[in-house]
Design a protein around this motif. Structure first.
Motif, PDB file in Angstrom:
ATOM      1  N   VAL A 166      -3.213  12.723  11.874  1.00  0.00           N
ATOM      2  CA  VAL A 166      -4.263  11.868  12.407  1.00  0.00           C
ATOM      3  C   VAL A 166      -5.165  11.034  11.431  1.00  0.00           C
ATOM      4  CG1 VAL A 166      -4.737  13.402  14.257  1.00  0.00           C
ATOM      5  CG2 VAL A 166      -5.922  13.708  12.154  1.00  0.00           C
ATOM      6  N   VAL A 167      -4.496  10.798  10.195  1.00  0.00           N
ATOM      7  CA  VAL A 167      -5.100   9.928   9.003  1.00  0.00           C
ATOM      8  C   VAL A 167      -4.234   8.698   8.791  1.00  0.00           C
ATOM      9  CG1 VAL A 167      -6.442  11.893   8.037  1.00  0.00           C
ATOM     10  CG2 VAL A 167      -4.030  11.212   7.282  1.00  0.00           C
ATOM     11  N   PRO A 168      -4.672   7.690   8.457  1.00  0.00           N
ATOM     12  CA  PRO A 168      -3.776   6.446   7.954  1.00  0.00           C
ATOM     13  C   PRO A 168      -2.486   6.954   7.077  1.00  0.00           C
ATOM     14  CG  PRO A 168      -5.953   5.798   8.039  1.00  0.00           C
ATOM     15  CD  PRO A 168      -5.891   7.452   8.022  1.00  0.00           C
ATOM     16  N   VAL A 169      -1.746   6.029   7.201  1.00  0.00           N
ATOM     17  CA  VAL A 169      -0.381   6.381   6.116  1.00  0.00           C
ATOM     18  C   VAL A 169      -0.782   6.634   4.732  1.00  0.00           C
ATOM     19  CG1 VAL A 169       1.833   5.426   5.317  1.00  0.00           C
ATOM     20  CG2 VAL A 169       1.107   5.216   7.982  1.00  0.00           C
ATOM     21  N   ASP A 170      -1.787   5.886   4.220  1.00  0.00           N
ATOM     22  CA  ASP A 170      -2.221   5.845   2.895  1.00  0.00           C
ATOM     23  C   ASP A 170      -2.532   7.245   2.447  1.00  0.00           C
ATOM     24  OD1 ASP A 170      -3.202   3.030   3.973  1.00  0.00           O
ATOM     25  OD2 ASP A 170      -2.634   2.857   2.039  1.00  0.00           O
ATOM     26  N   PHE A 171      -3.010   8.307   3.465  1.00  0.00           N
ATOM     27  CA  PHE A 171      -3.470   9.500   3.185  1.00  0.00           C
ATOM     28  C   PHE A 171      -2.412  10.577   3.466  1.00  0.00           C
ATOM     29  CE2 PHE A 171      -7.174   6.975   3.546  1.00  0.00           C
ATOM     30  CZ  PHE A 171      -8.112   7.320   2.559  1.00  0.00           C
ATOM     31  N   LYS A 172      -1.420  10.285   4.151  1.00  0.00           N
ATOM     32  CA  LYS A 172      -0.343  11.146   4.807  1.00  0.00           C
ATOM     33  C   LYS A 172       0.422  11.795   3.595  1.00  0.00           C
ATOM     34  CE  LYS A 172       0.511   9.102   9.329  1.00  0.00           C
ATOM     35  NZ  LYS A 172      -0.230  10.270  10.129  1.00  0.00           N
ATOM     36  N   MET A 173       0.760  11.144   2.561  1.00  0.00           N
ATOM     37  CA  MET A 173       1.764  11.483   1.552  1.00  0.00           C
ATOM     38  C   MET A 173       1.332  12.435   0.668  1.00  0.00           C
ATOM     39  SD  MET A 173       3.992  10.074   3.439  1.00  0.00           S
ATOM     40  CE  MET A 173       4.469   8.707   4.144  1.00  0.00           C
ATOM     41  N   SER A 198       0.758  -1.265   0.197  1.00  0.00           N
ATOM     42  CA  SER A 198      -0.041  -0.059   0.029  1.00  0.00           C
ATOM     43  C   SER A 198       0.673   1.228  -0.033  1.00  0.00           C
ATOM     44  CB  SER A 198      -0.709   0.049   1.245  1.00  0.00           C
ATOM     45  OG  SER A 198      -0.273   0.127   2.293  1.00  0.00           O
ATOM     46  N   TYR A 199       2.024   1.033   0.686  1.00  0.00           N
ATOM     47  CA  TYR A 199       2.834   2.184   0.733  1.00  0.00           C
ATOM     48  C   TYR A 199       3.399   2.680  -0.816  1.00  0.00           C
ATOM     49  CZ  TYR A 199       6.791   5.186   1.789  1.00  0.00           C
ATOM     50  OH  TYR A 199       7.903   6.293   1.784  1.00  0.00           O
ATOM     51  N   TRP A 200       3.812   1.636  -1.430  1.00  0.00           N
ATOM     52  CA  TRP A 200       4.457   1.663  -2.469  1.00  0.00           C
ATOM     53  C   TRP A 200       3.486   2.050  -3.763  1.00  0.00           C
ATOM     54  CZ3 TRP A 200       3.075  -1.838  -6.743  1.00  0.00           C
ATOM     55  CH2 TRP A 200       3.647  -1.454  -8.043  1.00  0.00           C
ATOM     56  N   LEU A 201       2.205   1.525  -3.692  1.00  0.00           N
ATOM     57  CA  LEU A 201       1.132   2.074  -4.555  1.00  0.00           C
ATOM     58  C   LEU A 201       0.872   3.494  -4.190  1.00  0.00           C
ATOM     59  CD1 LEU A 201      -1.032  -1.201  -4.711  1.00  0.00           C
ATOM     60  CD2 LEU A 201       0.124  -0.122  -6.457  1.00  0.00           C
ATOM     61  N   GLY A 202       0.715   3.739  -3.094  1.00  0.00           N
ATOM     62  CA  GLY A 202       0.261   5.229  -2.672  1.00  0.00           C
ATOM     63  C   GLY A 202       1.140   6.333  -2.813  1.00  0.00           C
ATOM     64  N   TYR A 203       2.384   5.916  -2.855  1.00  0.00           N
ATOM     65  CA  TYR A 203       3.476   7.002  -2.593  1.00  0.00           C
ATOM     66  C   TYR A 203       4.447   6.877  -4.106  1.00  0.00           C
ATOM     67  CZ  TYR A 203       6.775  10.266  -0.864  1.00  0.00           C
ATOM     68  OH  TYR A 203       7.797  11.408  -0.647  1.00  0.00           O
ATOM     69  N   THR A 204       5.079   5.955  -4.296  1.00  0.00           N
ATOM     70  CA  THR A 204       6.132   5.802  -5.459  1.00  0.00           C
ATOM     71  C   THR A 204       5.533   5.334  -6.826  1.00  0.00           C
ATOM     72  OG1 THR A 204       6.971   3.634  -4.624  1.00  0.00           O
ATOM     73  CG2 THR A 204       8.084   5.543  -3.645  1.00  0.00           C
ATOM     74  N   PHE A 205       4.535   4.528  -6.757  1.00  0.00           N
ATOM     75  CA  PHE A 205       4.167   3.925  -7.953  1.00  0.00           C
ATOM     76  C   PHE A 205       3.627   5.164  -8.819  1.00  0.00           C
ATOM     77  CE2 PHE A 205       0.498   1.707 -10.396  1.00  0.00           C
ATOM     78  CZ  PHE A 205       1.576   1.078 -11.161  1.00  0.00           C
ATOM     79  N   PRO A 206       4.396   5.276 -10.132  1.00  0.00           N
ATOM     80  CA  PRO A 206       3.915   6.377 -10.942  1.00  0.00           C
ATOM     81  C   PRO A 206       2.674   6.569 -11.546  1.00  0.00           C
ATOM     82  CG  PRO A 206       6.168   5.424 -11.576  1.00  0.00           C
ATOM     83  CD  PRO A 206       5.472   4.564 -10.542  1.00  0.00           C
TER      84      PRO A 206
END
Length: 417
Positions: A298-305, A247-255
């Motif tokens: 205060v949100v999950p990691v998926d929404f922080k970035m 989920s981290y890769w998909l949400g942050y670094t996946f083009p």
């Protein structure tokens, strides 16, 4: 008989091939602050100053300067990239010339920075998987340590930039078909798509589900500073595989996940050009940005970035551009700030190799507290700025002037992801 080169459609129907849009010094100067935010986060995490990084003081500082500090800078650059690409291209430019200019803008500085990292870290060149995907800028497409976290770490975002540039001539006709009166609606749809995408990653893709910061230094045993931060160590390069959280890769670094941010910038540029964005008061969008940034705690990691920040970030970019068009000058328009903005792409790429060098020859083997870290961080800042200036003036500018077909417009000061 040769075919004429395909050309990009005009951004506005009334423009002529020789027409250029006004320079936007505020946006150029603002680039520095985004790059500096990335630097602060990287200096905190990637300078292995022990025992400082293992102290309660460090943990308290890192709570106030977590991963989303640097991620906010990346979001700014992705939105800004779309804005500037639309703003700076001229009607009638061939698609071939557009691609050539984009490649020349990205690769020379990237390759020099990659070579600097290889020399500084002693990268084992016989292991192609460690460095070749990074050099080719395809490393962010595969969620593996050797592609996402290998070599010069900040360069992951350039894989997204390449996707942005590849799709721009292909999707520009679609963007141009959006009626002016519906631009704001189209931008809102993009924001909703991003939020829905990250919600899907959170709900259905394996990865961290809590609200805690997920980006922290990779520590090694002992209170003596190591000679190499883990991402630049031989032990790191020798590992067969370290998969990242999906989920981290998909949400942050996946083009592909970052593509909507670029096109939000494109739509924002259209709004400014076509008179749909007239706000010149910077306080409202900045306040919105501060509030959404605060919400990332205060949100999950998926929404922080990025997800919460893209709308206010686009509003900040549009307002800065509108202020320039109205002749409103501020700190970011100062010549020194514009110069710092010009070198910010090189600064973004060279900072990590400089950190590796400083760690290897000055930090490693010693023990330091907060004052030691502060001194080393300032040293890296000075050295990175000097190296970035050299790269910009001796690599980027000569390459663009010699091979890009003509001198680059002032607004086209390079990508930073």
């Amino acid at each position: 008989m040769t075919r004429p080169p395909k050309t990009l459609p005009a951004p506005v129907a009334t423009e002529t091939p020789d027409q250029r849009h006004p320079a936007l010094p505020s946006l150029t100067g603002a680039r520095w602050w985004a790059a500096f935010a990335v630097f602060v986060l990287h200096a905190l995490v990637f300078l292995p100053v022990y025992p400082f990084q293992k102290s309660d003081l460090f943990r308290r500082i890192h709570q106030w300067m977590p991963m989303q500090l640097g991620a906010a800078g990346v979001t700014f650059f992705f939105v800004l990239s779309g804005f500037i690409i639309y703003w700076s291209f001229r009607p009638g430019m061939s698609i071939r010339l557009f691609y050539r200019r984009r490649v020349l803008k990205i690769y020379p500085t990237h390759l020099v920075a990659a070579a600097a990292f290889v020399l500084a870290a002693g990268v084992p060149l016989h292991r192609l998987v460690v460095w070749l995907p990074n050099v080719l800028l395809v490393h962010a497409w595969v969620p593996k340590w050797s592609t996402v976290g290998g070599l010069n770490v900040p360069s992951w975002s350039l894989a997204s930039e390449l996707l942005f540039y590849l799709t721009f001539p292909l999707l520009l006709p679609v963007v141009r078909r959006i009626p002016t009166r519906k631009l704001l609606l189209a931008a809102a749809v993009l924001v909703i798509v991003v939020l829905a995408l990250h919600a899907a990653y959170y709900l259905w893709v394996p990865g961290p589900k809590g609200i805690a910061n997920a980006f922290a230094p990779r520590l090694v045993p002992g209170d003596t500073s190591p000679y190499f931060e883990l991402h630049a160590s031989q032990a790191w390069f020798a590992q067969p595989d370290i998969p990242v959280a999906q989920s981290y890769w998909l949400g942050y670094t996946f083009p592909l996940s970052r593509l909507p941010e670029f096109y939000l910038g494109v739509l924002t540029a259209r709004m400014v050009l076509e008179g749909r964005w007239r706000n010149t008061r910077l306080a409202p969008p900045m306040l919105a940005l501060v509030l959404t940034y605060a919400a990332t705690w205060v949100v999950p990691v998926d929404f922080k970035m990025s997800a919460l920040l893209i709308a206010p970030m686009a509003a900040v970019v549009a307002t800065l551009a509108a202020r320039d068009l109205h002749g409103i000058r501020g700190l970011n328009t100062h010549p020194r700030m514009v110069w710092l903005g010009d070198i910010s792409y090189a600064f973004y790429l060279i900072q990590f190799p400089i950190m590796v060098l400083v760690t290897r020859f000055l930090i490693g083997g010693g023990q330091f507290g907060i004052l030691g870290w502060t001194g080393f961080a300032l040293l890296v800042l000075v050295l990175s700025t000097a190296a970035a200036a050299a790269l910009y003036h001796w690599v980027d500018v000569p390459v663009m002037n010699r091979f890009a077909g003509r001198s680059a417009p002032r607004t086209e000061s390079g990508p930073i992801p």
